[in-house]
Enzyme design. Structure first.
Site, mmCIF file in Angstrom:
data_model
loop_
_atom_site.group_PDB
_atom_site.id
_atom_site.type_symbol
_atom_site.label_atom_id
_atom_site.label_comp_id
_atom_site.label_asym_id
_atom_site.label_seq_id
_atom_site.Cartn_x
_atom_site.Cartn_y
_atom_site.Cartn_z
ATOM 1 N N ASP A 110 62.672 88.869 -13.286
ATOM 2 C CA ASP A 110 63.084 87.880 -14.301
ATOM 3 C C ASP A 110 62.287 88.071 -15.600
ATOM 4 O O ASP A 110 62.861 88.171 -16.691
ATOM 5 C CB ASP A 110 62.853 86.454 -13.787
ATOM 6 C CG ASP A 110 63.973 85.971 -12.879
ATOM 7 O OD1 ASP A 110 65.090 86.505 -12.967
ATOM 8 O OD2 ASP A 110 63.716 85.045 -12.084
ATOM 9 N N GLY A 148 59.046 74.637 -20.891
ATOM 10 C CA GLY A 148 59.275 74.728 -19.456
ATOM 11 C C GLY A 148 58.083 75.312 -18.735
ATOM 12 O O GLY A 148 57.251 76.025 -19.341
ATOM 13 N N ALA A 149 57.988 74.972 -17.450
ATOM 14 C CA ALA A 149 56.892 75.489 -16.620
ATOM 15 C C ALA A 149 57.376 75.753 -15.196
ATOM 16 O O ALA A 149 56.584 75.808 -14.269
ATOM 17 C CB ALA A 149 55.731 74.494 -16.613
ATOM 18 N N GLY A 150 58.699 75.913 -15.014
ATOM 19 C CA GLY A 150 59.269 76.216 -13.701
ATOM 20 C C GLY A 150 59.258 77.724 -13.452
ATOM 21 O O GLY A 150 58.506 78.471 -14.093
ATOM 22 N N GLY A 151 60.117 78.165 -12.526
ATOM 23 C CA GLY A 151 60.129 79.569 -12.128
ATOM 24 C C GLY A 151 60.398 80.522 -13.285
ATOM 25 O O GLY A 151 59.729 81.553 -13.414
ATOM 26 N N THR A 203 67.737 84.021 -4.989
ATOM 27 C CA THR A 203 67.782 82.959 -5.975
ATOM 28 C C THR A 203 67.468 81.642 -5.283
ATOM 29 O O THR A 203 67.070 81.632 -4.104
ATOM 30 C CB THR A 203 69.137 82.987 -6.733
ATOM 31 O OG1 THR A 203 69.083 82.036 -7.789
ATOM 32 C CG2 THR A 203 70.321 82.703 -5.826
ATOM 33 N N LYS A 251 63.085 81.952 -3.578
ATOM 34 C CA LYS A 251 62.212 82.868 -4.317
ATOM 35 C C LYS A 251 60.767 82.885 -3.791
ATOM 36 O O LYS A 251 60.093 83.906 -3.875
ATOM 37 C CB LYS A 251 62.217 82.526 -5.812
ATOM 38 C CG LYS A 251 63.525 82.912 -6.506
ATOM 39 C CD LYS A 251 63.458 82.687 -7.996
ATOM 40 C CE LYS A 251 64.768 83.096 -8.658
ATOM 41 N NZ LYS A 251 64.733 82.960 -10.112
ATOM 42 N N ASN A 283 62.263 87.660 -6.934
ATOM 43 C CA ASN A 283 63.716 87.518 -7.149
ATOM 44 C C ASN A 283 64.459 88.792 -6.813
ATOM 45 O O ASN A 283 65.686 88.823 -6.870
ATOM 46 C CB ASN A 283 64.023 87.082 -8.593
ATOM 47 C CG ASN A 283 63.951 88.242 -9.552
ATOM 48 O OD1 ASN A 283 63.118 89.139 -9.386
ATOM 49 N ND2 ASN A 283 64.819 88.255 -10.540
ATOM 50 N N GLY A 324 70.889 83.826 -23.054
ATOM 51 C CA GLY A 324 70.555 83.964 -21.638
ATOM 52 C C GLY A 324 71.207 85.164 -20.969
ATOM 53 O O GLY A 324 70.726 85.630 -19.933
#
Ligand code: NDP
Length: 291
Positions: free
Chosen positions: A109, A132-135, A69, A73, A94, A256
């Site tokens: 993920d 969003g555009a993160g991991g 995490t 990653k 991950n 989630g």
């Protein structure tokens, strides 16, 4: 005749920094017990400067695998022996799996997200909006495209993360898709109007994560329609404002915990070759998050 005794447990783990609040151990170890496996899942604080030594340690101790995490990653990749297809496309790992003595990096993920979505609908041909555009957004969008969805709109505050993700989806991922697929970027500067005809709306930002639980996505709620499936990646608390608003509108929802449990199921399958009981895992997390 007396049975041979065995006090050696099989080892798996999570490497992160900070890692103390990561609840994965609390769902994985009950799953092992329910499977009758004498396996452990250790929550290990690994500082960035110690990652190489930690991976050497995992090899030396014969770990069956480990999760990575924040912040490992991407950094872990140079210490591994190979990558699975989606980890290679995403450039992030991950879940590390020991196969024939080699450590192979996978990314569960996005696969976990798609697995939790499949309980409500088939992604094939669907039109999705992803905030969003993160991991997390990267993992979800790559797997949604590979699962056959027709269109993804990436809505993100910063273009310097949103545009490279859309480029990755249109250039590299689309080439691996068996059906027609396109991705577009929308700069998120005001309340977003969800386009009519959208099938799935996904929050893959960190908005709503404890302790910022009052936060709301900048979204025109009038454009959220009951036919749209709404998913949120935030595991703590599972009932984010987005999930509450979507429920009030009558939308089917995936919280989630759905993604967290589903990616944990895939990790256990990779490590043990057996399928755990997802209900045991979800129950363990619900007790922690008091759902
Ligand atoms: P990153 O830091 O890589 O990305 C964060 C994203 O959130 C970026 O797109 C960022 O936008 C956006 N963002 C953050 N704050 C705001 C804000 N105030 N307004 C608008 N956009 C914002 O994080 P990850 O992608 O790794 O993780 C995101 C979330 O996903 C975390 O909360 C994590 O807990 C959760 N997660 C859940 C999993 C599960 O199994 N349920 C698995 C993995 C992650 P910008 O680019 O503009 O900064």
């Amino acid at each position: 005749m007396a049975q041979a005794l065995n006090f050696k447990q099989e080892l798996t783990a999570c490497f992160g920094f900070p890692v103390a609040e990561n609840p994965t151990q609390a769902m994985i170890e009950p799953a092992y017990r329910a499977m009758g496996l004498d396996w452990r899942y250790l929550t290990l604080e690994v500082r960035p400067e110690n990652l190489a030594a930690a991976v050497h340690g995992a090899r030396a101790f014969g770990f069956n695998g480990f999760n990575c995490t924040i912040p490992h990653k991407i950094a872990v990749i140079e210490h591994l022996d190979g990558l699975g297809e989606s980890a290679q496309l995403m450039g992030a790992v991950n879940c590390v799996v020991q196969r024939d003595g080699k450590l192979i990096g996978e990314n569960t993920d996005g696969k976990g997200f798609v697995s939790s979505l499949r309980k409500l609908t088939d992604p094939t041909g669907k039109r999705c909006v992803i905030f969003g555009a993160g991991g997390a957004a990267r993992a979800i969008s790559v797997e949604m495209a590979l699962a056959g969805c027709a269109e993804i709109i990436i809505v993100n505050r910063s273009a310097n993360r949103g545009l490279p993700l859309v480029d990755l989806l249109n250039r590299r991922v689309a080439a691996s898709c068996s059906t027609s697929f396109s991705a577009n970027f929308v700069s998120w500067t005001a309340d977003y109007d969800i386009p009519t005809g959208t099938d799935i709306v996904i929050n893959a930002t960190s908005i709503g994560l404890y302790p910022g639980t009052d936060a709301r996505l900048a979204l025109n709620l009038a454009t959220l329609l009951p036919a749209m499936i709404v998913a949120d990646v935030i595991p703590n608390p599972p009932a984010t404002n987005l999930i509450k608003d979507a429920r009030a509108k009558g939308c089917p929802v995936i919280d989630g915990l759905g993604m967290l449990v589903a990616q944990g199921v895939i990790g256990i399958e990779y490590w043990t070759g057996q399928t755990p009981d997802a209900a045991v895992m979800r129950g363990a997390l619900e007790r922690i998050f008091d759902q």
